[in-house]
Design a protein around this motif. Structure first.
Motif, PDB file in Angstrom:
ATOM      1  N   CYS A 303      11.474  -2.497 -10.648  1.00 62.13           N
ATOM      2  CA  CYS A 303      10.016  -2.623 -10.663  1.00 62.13           C
ATOM      3  C   CYS A 303       9.579  -3.636 -11.707  1.00 62.13           C
ATOM      4  O   CYS A 303      10.141  -3.715 -12.806  1.00 62.13           O
ATOM      5  N   GLU A 314       5.619  -4.738  -8.293  1.00 58.79           N
ATOM      6  CA  GLU A 314       6.612  -5.088  -7.288  1.00 58.79           C
ATOM      7  C   GLU A 314       7.856  -4.235  -7.500  1.00 58.79           C
ATOM      8  O   GLU A 314       8.189  -3.870  -8.627  1.00 58.79           O
ATOM      9  N   ASP A 316      11.988  -3.167  -5.508  1.00 62.00           N
ATOM     10  CA  ASP A 316      12.986  -3.511  -4.498  1.00 62.00           C
ATOM     11  C   ASP A 316      12.984  -2.412  -3.441  1.00 62.00           C
ATOM     12  O   ASP A 316      13.561  -1.345  -3.632  1.00 62.00           O
ATOM     13  N   ASP A 317      12.322  -2.677  -2.305  1.00 57.28           N
ATOM     14  CA  ASP A 317      12.160  -1.622  -1.306  1.00 57.28           C
ATOM     15  C   ASP A 317      13.484  -1.229  -0.656  1.00 57.28           C
ATOM     16  O   ASP A 317      13.627  -0.101  -0.185  1.00 57.28           O
ATOM     17  N   LYS A 318      14.474  -2.114  -0.659  1.00 60.31           N
ATOM     18  CA  LYS A 318      15.778  -1.748  -0.094  1.00 60.31           C
ATOM     19  C   LYS A 318      16.439  -0.645  -0.924  1.00 60.31           C
ATOM     20  O   LYS A 318      17.023   0.299  -0.378  1.00 60.31           O
ATOM     21  N   VAL A 320      14.794   1.430  -2.937  1.00 58.86           N
ATOM     22  CA  VAL A 320      13.946   2.614  -2.775  1.00 58.86           C
ATOM     23  C   VAL A 320      14.318   3.355  -1.494  1.00 58.86           C
ATOM     24  O   VAL A 320      14.470   4.582  -1.479  1.00 58.86           O
ATOM     25  N   GLN A 321      14.480   2.617  -0.402  1.00 59.47           N
ATOM     26  CA  GLN A 321      14.832   3.239   0.869  1.00 59.47           C
ATOM     27  C   GLN A 321      16.220   3.876   0.827  1.00 59.47           C
ATOM     28  O   GLN A 321      16.450   4.931   1.444  1.00 59.47           O
ATOM     29  N   TYR A 351       2.568  -0.177  -0.569  1.00 61.34           N
ATOM     30  CA  TYR A 351       3.105  -1.092   0.436  1.00 61.34           C
ATOM     31  C   TYR A 351       3.102  -0.404   1.792  1.00 61.34           C
ATOM     32  O   TYR A 351       3.663   0.683   1.958  1.00 61.34           O
ATOM     33  N   TYR A 353       4.033  -0.747   5.956  1.00 59.45           N
ATOM     34  CA  TYR A 353       5.116  -1.388   6.696  1.00 59.45           C
ATOM     35  C   TYR A 353       4.802  -1.459   8.181  1.00 59.45           C
ATOM     36  O   TYR A 353       4.182  -0.562   8.743  1.00 59.45           O
ATOM     37  N   ILE A 366       5.402   3.053   0.669  1.00 58.52           N
ATOM     38  CA  ILE A 366       5.849   3.224  -0.720  1.00 58.52           C
ATOM     39  C   ILE A 366       4.647   3.013  -1.627  1.00 58.52           C
ATOM     40  O   ILE A 366       3.994   1.962  -1.571  1.00 58.52           O
ATOM     41  N   TYR A 368       3.578   2.806  -5.580  1.00 62.03           N
ATOM     42  CA  TYR A 368       4.051   2.674  -6.953  1.00 62.03           C
ATOM     43  C   TYR A 368       2.909   3.033  -7.898  1.00 62.03           C
ATOM     44  O   TYR A 368       1.801   2.495  -7.780  1.00 62.03           O
ATOM     45  N   LEU A 544      13.374  -2.583   8.496  1.00 60.51           N
ATOM     46  CA  LEU A 544      13.621  -1.575   7.473  1.00 60.51           C
ATOM     47  C   LEU A 544      15.073  -1.117   7.525  1.00 60.51           C
ATOM     48  O   LEU A 544      15.798  -1.384   8.486  1.00 60.51           O
TER      49      LEU A 544
END
Length: 546
Positions: A303, A314, A316-318, A320-321, A351, A353, A366, A368, A544
């Motif tokens: 983050c 911001e 890293d959504d990868k 997080v997932q 965010y 999607y 997501i 934050y 995703l």
């Protein structure tokens, strides 16, 4: 002669009748030029005068002002405006007086001058340090001179030594050398800022130092704890995880306490408060090596706080997932993921999607949110509610606007149109036609008259070209409850995902809402602290990882 008089009488009669049938148009003539200014002291008053062509009403949303009278007949009128509380800050605060007559609405800015009394505002209300000790830097701002305040510790301890400090004009920094903690247990102390003149406590900062290091248990990373199991419906998944929490903070219970508090904060506003039983809530442990959010590469979710005038975050959504998928046997498309940043900075970003193949929005999101101003702060609760429940769950749009965004742009119009085709952002409208706005049913429903639902220009961060339902709401200042159109969107989403009810009936919502809606006054409170609003949610169009 008699016949002539008779015709003259009839002519006068019809002229008088015609004049009486023509309704006088509402209008205001304001005598005060510019805004209205009130002194900072409690009880300060001022008179605001105007002339109205017809009967009128007055209202003001600020809880620190009173206005009297609140209604009157046509003609000249004077309002007495009284400060109900002192402005103890060094910044002017403002509210809006609304005069209405028929279809005419007039807004007047009311300003209470900044106070002159001293204040001390710590950068953080709580500090933590590892067992080894080190240099502790406590920053705070004040309008008081160095000889006007003092700092004491309670209890007095011998393991803190003051180091050289520096200060700017209104920004101070106290540096302390913290000795290593030889004990097994953590130890804490309160730093108390007092005014020398009368010993008044101006601020308190808590400091805690960990005890001796315990063996690092890396097996805790990615572990899942069930915070709540749905007792109704399908179980809508909410997954909470933290960024910037070290193994020591996880071992000390800080992480678990933060996740628990975030879970409780989510369910504090109606209607989700009364729909809580439809949700499954999980906490996933995430171990970071640091709590540095400046570069975006020092925490587990990477983050980064944009800083400056931006409140954006911001991540890293990868990653997080990947952590989200530690929770098994759920529908990830329906999951709301909440990432709590281990900092007290005022920020937050959600965010949304879209499926990269169908170009349709999915419910996965997501949100934050930092622990803004501390775990027990209203700011943390309100911003988390705005971001996670408003944006993340219900896909609501923002209801505030920026002066620097005067007119909605063509690309944003297309964005809103696309989102609304998927049933999103139903609390904003690109038209002001009262029969076409998404909340048109509320405009003609007498059961919602007290909520003052209308079509008001300014939303989605733009001043003109897009409209919202109420002057204030949770999706505007964060300081108030959700308005009725937003409550309906939250209710509909829970019914859709929790009970498989497609397009719930309006009357079903009303029947529920009448039993559970918050008090109307909640919508009319003024913003307590003028913080910069957040950017609207960011729309992610890509494949995703689930």
């Amino acid at each position: 002669m008699k016949m002539k008089s008779f015709f003259l009488f009839l002519l006068c009669f019809f002229l008088v009748a015609a004049c009486s049938d023509k309704e006088i148009e509402p209008s205001f003539a304001i005598e005060n030029s510019g805004g209205v200014v009130i002194n900072s002291e409690v009880g300060s008053t001022t008179i605001f005068s105007f002339t109205s062509a017809r009967e009128w009403k007055a209202s003001c949303s600020a809880d620190w002002l009173s206005v009297s009278p609140l209604s009157g007949e046509s003609g000249k009128a004077s309002l007495t405006i009284t400060a109900k509380s002192e402005n103890s800050t060094t910044v002017d605060r403002s509210a809006t007086l609304v005069l209405s007559s028929g279809t005419v609405r007039k807004e007047i800015t009311l300003t209470q001058e900044a106070g002159e009394i001293g204040f001390i505002e710590p950068d953080l209300t709580e500090y933590r340090m590892p067992v080894e000790g080190g240099v502790l830097q406590i920053g705070f701002s004040t309008n008081m001179g160095e000889d006007e305040f003092q700092i004491e510790s309670s209890p007095n301890v011998d393991w803190l030594n003051q180091n050289e400090g520096g200060r700017a004009v209104f920004q101070y920094e106290v540096r302390l050398n913290v000795l290593a903690n030889p004990g097994d247990d953590s130890r804490s102390v309160d730093f108390i800022f007092t005014r020398k003149a009368d010993s008044k406590v101006m601020a308190t900062v808590k400091f805690t130092q960990a005890g001796k290091l315990t063996p690092v248990d890396h097996t805790s990373d990615q572990s899942v704890r069930v915070l709540q199991t749905a007792s109704k419906g399908n179980g809508i998944p909410i997954i909470i995880m933290g960024d910037g929490f070290t193994q020591q903070e996880i071992d000390d219970g800080v992480y678990a306490n933060t996740m628990n508090k975030a879970c409780e904060n989510i369910f504090t506003e109606e209607p989700i408060k009364s729909l809580r039983d439809y949700f499954d809530v999980y906490a996933v442990t995430a171990v970071s090596k640091s709590k540095d959010f400046t570069s975006g590469d020092k925490t587990v979710f990477r983050c980064k706080l944009e800083g400056g005038q931006s409140t954006a975050i911001e991540g890293d959504d990868k990653i997080v997932q990947a952590y989200m998928q530690c929770v098994k046997n759920i529908n990830y498309d329906d999951a709301l993921v909440i990432v709590i940043l281990n900092t007290q900075v005022h920020a937050g970003t959600t965010y949304w999607y879209m499926n990269s193949q169908t170009n349709k929005g999915i419910d996965f999101a997501i949100a934050y949110c930092p622990i803004i101003k501390g775990m027990d702060s209203e700011d943390f609760r309100q911003v988390l509610t705005h971001e996670a429940v408003g944006h993340g769950l219900a896909k609501l749009g923002d209801e505030y606007s920026y002066l620097e965004f005067p007119v909605i742009t063509a690309d944003v119009i297309k964005e809103v149109q696309s989102l609304q085709r998927d049933g999103w952002v139903q609390n904003v409208s690109l038209t002001n036609n009262r029969t076409e706005v998404p909340w048109s049913a509320f405009l003609s429903d007498n059961r919602y008259v007290s909520e003052e639902i209308d079509v008001i220009e300014g939303a989605y961060t733009f001043k003109t070209g897009i409209y919202r339902p109420t002057y204030e709401s949770m999706m505007n200042s964060n300081k108030t409850a959700f308005n009725a159109p937003s409550r309906k969107e939250i209710y509909d989403k829970v019914m859709e995902k929790g009970k498989n009810v497609v397009s719930p009936a309006y009357e079903d919502f009303v029947a529920f809402d009448i039993l559970h809606k918050p008090e109307v006054r909640a919508y009319l409170r003024a913003r307590a602290v003028e913080e910069k609003p957040f950017a609207r949610p960011r729309l992610v169009r890509k494949a995703l990882n689930f």
